[in-house]
Design a protein around this motif. Structure first.
Motif, PDB file in Angstrom:
ATOM      1  N   LEU A  32      21.213-100.278 -39.982  1.00 25.22           N
ATOM      2  CA  LEU A  32      20.975 -99.136 -39.106  1.00 25.22           C
ATOM      3  C   LEU A  32      19.680 -99.293 -38.311  1.00 25.22           C
ATOM      4  N   ASN A  33      18.566 -99.594 -39.000  1.00 25.26           N
ATOM      5  CA  ASN A  33      17.253 -99.595 -38.365  1.00 25.26           C
ATOM      6  C   ASN A  33      16.869-100.919 -37.711  1.00 25.26           C
ATOM      7  N   TYR A  34      17.488-102.014 -38.153  1.00 23.13           N
ATOM      8  CA  TYR A  34      17.100-103.314 -37.628  1.00 23.13           C
ATOM      9  C   TYR A  34      18.167-103.949 -36.735  1.00 23.13           C
ATOM     10  N   ARG A  35      19.394-103.443 -36.786  1.00 25.11           N
ATOM     11  CA  ARG A  35      20.465-104.024 -35.985  1.00 25.11           C
ATOM     12  C   ARG A  35      21.040-103.053 -34.957  1.00 25.11           C
ATOM     13  N   LEU A  36      21.337-101.829 -35.388  1.00 24.41           N
ATOM     14  CA  LEU A  36      22.049-100.899 -34.518  1.00 24.41           C
ATOM     15  C   LEU A  36      21.109-100.099 -33.616  1.00 24.41           C
ATOM     16  N   LEU A  37      20.070 -99.508 -34.167  1.00 21.48           N
ATOM     17  CA  LEU A  37      19.207 -98.589 -33.424  1.00 21.48           C
ATOM     18  C   LEU A  37      18.250 -99.264 -32.435  1.00 21.48           C
ATOM     19  N   PRO A  38      17.618-100.400 -32.763  1.00 20.65           N
ATOM     20  CA  PRO A  38      16.570-100.945 -31.884  1.00 20.65           C
ATOM     21  C   PRO A  38      16.975-101.165 -30.433  1.00 20.65           C
ATOM     22  N   ALA A  39      18.233-101.477 -30.174  1.00 23.44           N
ATOM     23  CA  ALA A  39      18.669-101.725 -28.792  1.00 23.44           C
ATOM     24  C   ALA A  39      18.509-100.496 -27.912  1.00 23.44           C
ATOM     25  N   HIS A  40      18.367 -99.318 -28.508  1.00 27.25           N
ATOM     26  CA  HIS A  40      18.280 -98.072 -27.745  1.00 27.25           C
ATOM     27  C   HIS A  40      16.886 -97.464 -27.791  1.00 27.25           C
ATOM     28  N   LEU A  41      15.917 -98.225 -28.289  1.00 29.88           N
ATOM     29  CA  LEU A  41      14.548 -97.735 -28.423  1.00 29.88           C
ATOM     30  C   LEU A  41      13.616 -98.446 -27.460  1.00 29.88           C
ATOM     31  N   PRO A  42      12.534 -97.764 -27.043  1.00 29.46           N
ATOM     32  CA  PRO A  42      11.478 -98.467 -26.309  1.00 29.46           C
ATOM     33  C   PRO A  42      10.881 -99.575 -27.181  1.00 29.46           C
ATOM     34  N   GLU A  43      10.286-100.547 -26.571  1.00 25.86           N
ATOM     35  CA  GLU A  43       9.752-101.689 -27.315  1.00 25.86           C
ATOM     36  C   GLU A  43       8.740-101.257 -28.372  1.00 25.86           C
ATOM     37  N   TRP A  44       7.899-100.256 -28.057  1.00 27.41           N
ATOM     38  CA  TRP A  44       6.854 -99.822 -28.981  1.00 27.41           C
ATOM     39  C   TRP A  44       7.409 -99.055 -30.186  1.00 27.41           C
ATOM     40  N   ALA A  45       8.656 -98.638 -30.129  1.00 24.74           N
ATOM     41  CA  ALA A  45       9.242 -97.872 -31.231  1.00 24.74           C
ATOM     42  C   ALA A  45      10.106 -98.726 -32.155  1.00 24.74           C
ATOM     43  N   LYS A  46      10.298 -99.987 -31.807  1.00 26.61           N
ATOM     44  CA  LYS A  46      11.129-100.855 -32.644  1.00 26.61           C
ATOM     45  C   LYS A  46      10.400-101.215 -33.939  1.00 26.61           C
ATOM     46  N   PRO A  47      11.143-101.449 -35.023  1.00 21.60           N
ATOM     47  CA  PRO A  47      10.490-101.717 -36.322  1.00 21.60           C
ATOM     48  C   PRO A  47       9.640-102.971 -36.282  1.00 21.60           C
ATOM     49  N   ARG A  48       8.481-102.871 -36.938  1.00 20.75           N
ATOM     50  CA  ARG A  48       7.572-104.006 -37.008  1.00 20.75           C
ATOM     51  C   ARG A  48       7.792-104.786 -38.292  1.00 20.75           C
TER      52      ARG A  48
END
Length: 471
Positions: free
Chosen positions: A428-444
């Motif tokens: 969910l958090n590393y594969r599905l959601l990041p494509a729809h988030l700004p770069e600064w909100a993606k998981p580190r």
């Protein structure tokens, strides 16, 4: 899989300040105290000494990556983590829904466990057996809590304030008890036990204790489906994007519109700055829950080792919160014993309060997510419908057995869900959601901590099956 592209984008709500934002972690800490701290860890220490104490710290820290990913999803989308699981795969979400619903059929046992303390304190109603007195006080506490929820303005605010009070009183009492001479004398040996077993097991292992040990380890923080509650507390606290979603109110407050669907953060400089603050808040709030829970669990274990283990006293059946009254008696005598029973009653029955509230939220949220037509009813109406159903169901299941076996049943079913959470959170958090988030909100960083949690929980399941069913 559902597409996040359909969700609207809005600026990240302003961070309200640390004092106003913190709270869900304390609620998590107070709820976790209901079983792991007060019942099963003292039981294992009282029976087997320091044999398993070294597992406590890793067990508490193991939940950090799960809570971090659960909280991250809610802060970034405003949605509950269960809604996220349904987005991941509808069938998977429905399976977890069924498993969760079954696991929480028995959580009324926490009210009857608190009733054991009140029964010992009052020995009333006169002429009733210990079981009957415990159930009476369990039902009475449920009635009080239901009344408080109905009269509240914002239900989460009631939960947070009550849980903070219980946690504060309990911590003060435990610290006072641990400072007594007899307890301090055992501290050096106790500290060595944190590093590994210091001696042979003082009594033969009983296979029937495998479920108790598994529950103690898994629920050293909040295990099973309880860990998902954190998402709903963040949501009603208004953390991150959840500040745009709405909150469940009591009948004493004006009804708010509560959205089932989320909102994604808008890509601008102000949102980026606010997300940095919310991200720091999330880490600190989780650590408050973990460290606070670890310290209080260590104190109950120390007291169990100093006071219960030498006498072979075990909390069980309808005395789950009775033998531990010696924790406060050692410092304050009979007054301390009575005070502990009052605190224990609140300690355990607040577990019923927080669980009933959270499960009602989850059920209302899932129904409105899976079946859009149900949104013709406001979320508050569904919430109270499920609260009424859970009250009736758990009031019935309280009659089926002593609190201990019922709590274990719920925990073991929930553990099945715990094994599934790490891979689901990763997808969910590393594969599905990041494509729809700004770069600064993606998981580190890397998701290896989720992988570690998955491997450990899987190993625990295998160890439990081996210990329980080996010939």
């Amino acid at each position: 899989m559902s597409d996040f592209a359909q969700l609207p984008q809005k600026p990240v709500p302003r961070f309200p300040g640390w004092w106003a934002a913190l709270g869900p972690g304390v609620v998590w800490m107070a709820l976790a105290q209901g079983s792991g701290e007060l019942i099963w860890w003292p039981y294992m220490i009282a029976k087997y000494g320091l044999t398993f104490l070294w597992l406590l710290m890793p067990a508490c820290l193991l939940q950090y990556p799960l809570n971090l990913e659960i909280g991250r999803y809610t802060l970034l989308t405003g949605e509950s983590i269960f809604h996220g699981f349904i987005r991941l795969h509808r069938g998977f979400g429905i399976f977890l829904w069924i498993l969760m619903s079954v696991s929480f059929l028995w959580f009324g046992a926490f009210a009857s466990a608190g009733g054991t303390a009140m029964a010992e304190l009052t020995h009333w109603p006169n002429g009733w057996s210990q079981r009957e007195q415990s159930l009476f006080w369990g039902y009475a506490s449920i009635a009080v809590f239901i009344g408080a929820i109905l009269a509240s303005g914002v239900v989460y605010t009631l939960i947070e304030r009550f849980m903070k009070l219980v946690a504060l009183v309990t911590v003060i009492g435990l610290i006072s008890a641990c400072m007594q001479e007899d307890v301090v004398a055992t501290l050096p040996e106790f500290v060595r036990g944190l590093l590994g077993p210091t001696a042979a097991m003082p009594r033969p292992w009983q296979a029937s204790d495998a479920s108790k040990l598994l529950t103690a380890i898994t629920f050293a923080g909040l295990g099973g489906f309880w860990i998902l509650f954190y998402s709903y507390w963040l949501r009603d606290k208004g953390a991150g994007m959840a500040g745009l979603i709405g909150r469940i109110t009591g009948l004493g407050g004006a009804e708010e519109a509560v959205s089932s669907d989320g909102i994604l953060p808008k890509d601008n400089e102000d949102s980026r700055g606010q997300w940095k603050l919310w991200r720091r808040f999330l880490s600190l709030d989780i650590m408050i829950g973990i460290i606070g829970n670890l310290l209080t669990t260590l104190m109950t274990c120390l007291l169990a080792y100093a006071l219960l283990f030498p006498k072979g006293l075990l909390p069980q059946e309808y005395e789950l919160a009775v033998v531990q009254s010696q924790f406060f008696a050692v410092s304050w005598g009979e007054i301390g014993r009575l005070l502990f029973l009052v605190v224990a009653a609140a300690f355990l029955t607040d577990t019923w309060l927080a669980t009933a509230d959270a499960v009602s939220r989850i059920q209302a949220d899932i129904v409105q997510t899976l079946f859009p037509r149900t949104r013709n009813w406001p979320a508050r109406r569904w919430y109270y419908l499920f609260l009424a159903l859970l009250t009736v169901i758990t009031s019935f299941t309280m009659q089926l057995d002593a609190p201990g076996p019922l709590i274990l049943t719920s925990a073991l079913i929930g553990f099945g869900g715990t094994i599934l959470f790490p891979p689901a959170l990763y997808l969910l958090n590393y594969r599905l959601l990041p494509a729809h988030l700004p770069e600064w909100a993606k998981p580190r960083g890397t998701p290896w901590l989720l992988g570690l949690s998955f491997v450990v929980y899987l190993a625990l399941a295998a160890a439990y099956l081996y210990a329980s069913f080996r010939l």
